[in-house]
Design a protein around this motif. Structure first.
Motif, PDB file in Angstrom:
ATOM      1  N   VAL A 196      27.709 -23.716  75.153  1.00  0.00           N
ATOM      2  CA  VAL A 196      27.157 -22.767  74.188  1.00  0.00           C
ATOM      3  C   VAL A 196      25.810 -23.263  73.682  1.00  0.00           C
ATOM      4  O   VAL A 196      24.849 -22.484  73.559  1.00  0.00           O
ATOM      5  CB  VAL A 196      28.156 -22.553  73.023  1.00  0.00           C
ATOM      6  CG1 VAL A 196      27.523 -21.768  71.894  1.00  0.00           C
ATOM      7  CG2 VAL A 196      29.401 -21.843  73.529  1.00  0.00           C
ATOM      8  N   ALA A 197      25.705 -24.557  73.414  1.00  0.00           N
ATOM      9  CA  ALA A 197      24.439 -25.110  72.945  1.00  0.00           C
ATOM     10  C   ALA A 197      23.350 -24.992  74.013  1.00  0.00           C
ATOM     11  O   ALA A 197      22.202 -24.659  73.701  1.00  0.00           O
ATOM     12  CB  ALA A 197      24.619 -26.568  72.543  1.00  0.00           C
ATOM     13  N   GLU A 198      23.696 -25.254  75.257  1.00  0.00           N
ATOM     14  CA  GLU A 198      22.707 -25.151  76.339  1.00  0.00           C
ATOM     15  C   GLU A 198      22.262 -23.707  76.542  1.00  0.00           C
ATOM     16  O   GLU A 198      21.081 -23.434  76.764  1.00  0.00           O
ATOM     17  CB  GLU A 198      23.286 -25.705  77.642  1.00  0.00           C
ATOM     18  CG  GLU A 198      23.350 -27.205  77.689  1.00  0.00           C
ATOM     19  CD  GLU A 198      21.970 -27.840  77.643  1.00  0.00           C
ATOM     20  OE1 GLU A 198      21.054 -27.350  78.325  1.00  0.00           O
ATOM     21  OE2 GLU A 198      21.811 -28.820  76.911  1.00  0.00           O
ATOM     22  N   ASP A 238      18.542 -22.248  76.172  1.00  0.00           N
ATOM     23  CA  ASP A 238      17.896 -21.452  77.218  1.00  0.00           C
ATOM     24  C   ASP A 238      17.376 -20.136  76.651  1.00  0.00           C
ATOM     25  O   ASP A 238      16.278 -19.700  76.996  1.00  0.00           O
ATOM     26  CB  ASP A 238      18.882 -21.165  78.349  1.00  0.00           C
ATOM     27  CG  ASP A 238      19.261 -22.412  79.115  1.00  0.00           C
ATOM     28  OD1 ASP A 238      18.548 -23.432  78.990  1.00  0.00           O
ATOM     29  OD2 ASP A 238      20.287 -22.369  79.826  1.00  0.00           O
ATOM     30  N   GLN A 239      18.176 -19.518  75.792  1.00  0.00           N
ATOM     31  CA  GLN A 239      17.756 -18.246  75.206  1.00  0.00           C
ATOM     32  C   GLN A 239      16.508 -18.435  74.346  1.00  0.00           C
ATOM     33  O   GLN A 239      15.592 -17.624  74.389  1.00  0.00           O
ATOM     34  CB  GLN A 239      18.890 -17.664  74.368  1.00  0.00           C
ATOM     35  CG  GLN A 239      18.594 -16.295  73.807  1.00  0.00           C
ATOM     36  CD  GLN A 239      19.734 -15.754  72.992  1.00  0.00           C
ATOM     37  OE1 GLN A 239      20.611 -16.491  72.567  1.00  0.00           O
ATOM     38  NE2 GLN A 239      19.727 -14.456  72.772  1.00  0.00           N
ATOM     39  N   ARG A 240      16.450 -19.516  73.574  1.00  0.00           N
ATOM     40  CA  ARG A 240      15.265 -19.781  72.757  1.00  0.00           C
ATOM     41  C   ARG A 240      14.041 -20.057  73.632  1.00  0.00           C
ATOM     42  O   ARG A 240      12.931 -19.690  73.282  1.00  0.00           O
ATOM     43  CB  ARG A 240      15.512 -20.959  71.822  1.00  0.00           C
ATOM     44  CG  ARG A 240      16.382 -20.606  70.634  1.00  0.00           C
ATOM     45  CD  ARG A 240      16.381 -21.706  69.599  1.00  0.00           C
ATOM     46  NE  ARG A 240      16.771 -23.017  70.125  1.00  0.00           N
ATOM     47  CZ  ARG A 240      18.012 -23.468  70.170  1.00  0.00           C
ATOM     48  NH1 ARG A 240      19.003 -22.720  69.737  1.00  0.00           N
ATOM     49  NH2 ARG A 240      18.278 -24.664  70.646  1.00  0.00           N
ATOM     50  N   ALA A 241      14.252 -20.711  74.761  1.00  0.00           N
ATOM     51  CA  ALA A 241      13.135 -21.014  75.651  1.00  0.00           C
ATOM     52  C   ALA A 241      12.601 -19.749  76.319  1.00  0.00           C
ATOM     53  O   ALA A 241      11.387 -19.633  76.547  1.00  0.00           O
ATOM     54  CB  ALA A 241      13.567 -22.013  76.718  1.00  0.00           C
ATOM     55  N   PRO A 290      11.002 -16.393  72.519  1.00  0.00           N
ATOM     56  CA  PRO A 290      10.674 -17.107  71.273  1.00  0.00           C
ATOM     57  C   PRO A 290      11.228 -16.392  70.038  1.00  0.00           C
ATOM     58  O   PRO A 290      11.504 -17.010  69.045  1.00  0.00           O
ATOM     59  CB  PRO A 290       9.146 -17.119  71.257  1.00  0.00           C
ATOM     60  CG  PRO A 290       8.733 -16.886  72.663  1.00  0.00           C
ATOM     61  CD  PRO A 290       9.818 -16.073  73.299  1.00  0.00           C
ATOM     62  N   ASP A 291      11.378 -15.061  70.099  1.00  0.00           N
ATOM     63  CA  ASP A 291      11.895 -14.331  68.940  1.00  0.00           C
ATOM     64  C   ASP A 291      13.387 -14.531  68.752  1.00  0.00           C
ATOM     65  O   ASP A 291      13.954 -14.183  67.731  1.00  0.00           O
ATOM     66  CB  ASP A 291      11.584 -12.836  69.065  1.00  0.00           C
ATOM     67  CG  ASP A 291      12.249 -12.207  70.285  1.00  0.00           C
ATOM     68  OD1 ASP A 291      12.412 -12.914  71.307  1.00  0.00           O
ATOM     69  OD2 ASP A 291      12.601 -11.011  70.220  1.00  0.00           O
ATOM     70  N   ALA A 292      14.083 -15.173  69.710  1.00  0.00           N
ATOM     71  CA  ALA A 292      15.519 -15.422  69.620  1.00  0.00           C
ATOM     72  C   ALA A 292      15.834 -16.657  68.791  1.00  0.00           C
ATOM     73  O   ALA A 292      16.990 -16.989  68.593  1.00  0.00           O
ATOM     74  CB  ALA A 292      16.126 -15.574  71.011  1.00  0.00           C
ATOM     75  N   GLN A 293      14.822 -17.359  68.275  1.00  0.00           N
ATOM     76  CA  GLN A 293      15.063 -18.568  67.494  1.00  0.00           C
ATOM     77  C   GLN A 293      15.741 -18.273  66.178  1.00  0.00           C
ATOM     78  O   GLN A 293      16.398 -19.119  65.609  1.00  0.00           O
ATOM     79  CB  GLN A 293      13.747 -19.308  67.240  1.00  0.00           C
ATOM     80  CG  GLN A 293      13.178 -19.914  68.493  1.00  0.00           C
ATOM     81  CD  GLN A 293      11.849 -20.599  68.236  1.00  0.00           C
ATOM     82  OE1 GLN A 293      11.364 -20.610  67.132  1.00  0.00           O
ATOM     83  NE2 GLN A 293      11.289 -21.168  69.287  1.00  0.00           N
ATOM     84  N   ASP A 294      15.587 -17.074  65.658  1.00  0.00           N
ATOM     85  CA  ASP A 294      16.226 -16.728  64.392  1.00  0.00           C
ATOM     86  C   ASP A 294      17.712 -16.476  64.556  1.00  0.00           C
ATOM     87  O   ASP A 294      18.471 -16.550  63.610  1.00  0.00           O
ATOM     88  CB  ASP A 294      15.573 -15.472  63.812  1.00  0.00           C
ATOM     89  CG  ASP A 294      14.082 -15.696  63.531  1.00  0.00           C
ATOM     90  OD1 ASP A 294      13.724 -16.859  63.244  1.00  0.00           O
ATOM     91  OD2 ASP A 294      13.317 -14.730  63.618  1.00  0.00           O
ATOM     92  N   GLN A 295      18.153 -16.181  65.793  1.00  0.00           N
ATOM     93  CA  GLN A 295      19.555 -15.867  66.035  1.00  0.00           C
ATOM     94  C   GLN A 295      20.332 -17.122  66.307  1.00  0.00           C
ATOM     95  O   GLN A 295      19.791 -18.108  66.820  1.00  0.00           O
ATOM     96  CB  GLN A 295      19.670 -14.913  67.240  1.00  0.00           C
ATOM     97  CG  GLN A 295      18.944 -13.603  67.015  1.00  0.00           C
ATOM     98  CD  GLN A 295      18.905 -12.761  68.264  1.00  0.00           C
ATOM     99  OE1 GLN A 295      19.345 -13.186  69.317  1.00  0.00           O
ATOM    100  NE2 GLN A 295      18.363 -11.567  68.159  1.00  0.00           N
ATOM    101  N   PRO A 296      21.677 -17.140  66.000  1.00  0.00           N
ATOM    102  CA  PRO A 296      22.493 -18.342  66.256  1.00  0.00           C
ATOM    103  C   PRO A 296      22.739 -18.573  67.711  1.00  0.00           C
ATOM    104  O   PRO A 296      22.722 -17.772  68.541  1.00  0.00           O
ATOM    105  CB  PRO A 296      23.800 -18.041  65.530  1.00  0.00           C
ATOM    106  CG  PRO A 296      23.831 -16.580  65.262  1.00  0.00           C
ATOM    107  CD  PRO A 296      22.416 -16.090  65.332  1.00  0.00           C
TER     108      PRO A 296
END
Length: 129
Positions: free
Chosen positions: A111-113, A117-120, A123-129
């Motif tokens: 889940v962490a990986e 990957d989603q944040r990489a 960039p707008d996905a950084q606000d989501q868990p």
């Protein structure tokens, strides 16, 4: 214009290869975590079953020996006291087994990986868990 097509095709092929490689690595990590979870659960259940079997055998022998050893007037109160002690032991064992089964978070590394990957990728996905 034709010189740009092989470059675009080559880039698309490399992107697809990297995406497939990333998916393969993530699936392997998920498989390793699944195997670790299964081993942990199997170990906990095996230990619990062994403790249960050995505990029942030992308690049965001790109770029979103790009840045969004490005078007749003490047998009923002793039996009730032993029953209460066994009930308390069973409740403690039940709580221990529940703690063992709820310990840890399954697939935490996967889940962490995937979140990383989603944040990489976005960039707008950084606000989501």
């Amino acid at each position: 214009m034709e010189s740009r097509d092989p470059g675009l095709t080559e880039r698309l092929r490399r992107v697809a290869e990297r995406a497939l490689e990333l998916a393969r690595v993530r699936l392997e990590l998920l498989g390793v975590e699944l195997q670790a979870e299964l081993l942990r659960l199997f170990g906990a259940l095996t230990a619990l079953l062994l403790a249960l079997l050995l505990g029942v055998a030992a308690l049965l022998m001790l109770v029979v020996a103790l009840l045969l050893w004490v005078p007749d007037a003490w047998r009923a109160p002793l039996g009730a006291g032993l029953g209460a002690a066994f009930l308390a032991g069973a409740l403690l064992s039940w709580q221990w087994a529940k703690r063992q089964l709820t310990a840890g978070r399954p697939f935490a590394a996967s889940v962490a990986e995937l979140a990383r990957d989603q944040r990489a990728i976005r960039p707008d996905a950084q606000d989501q868990p």
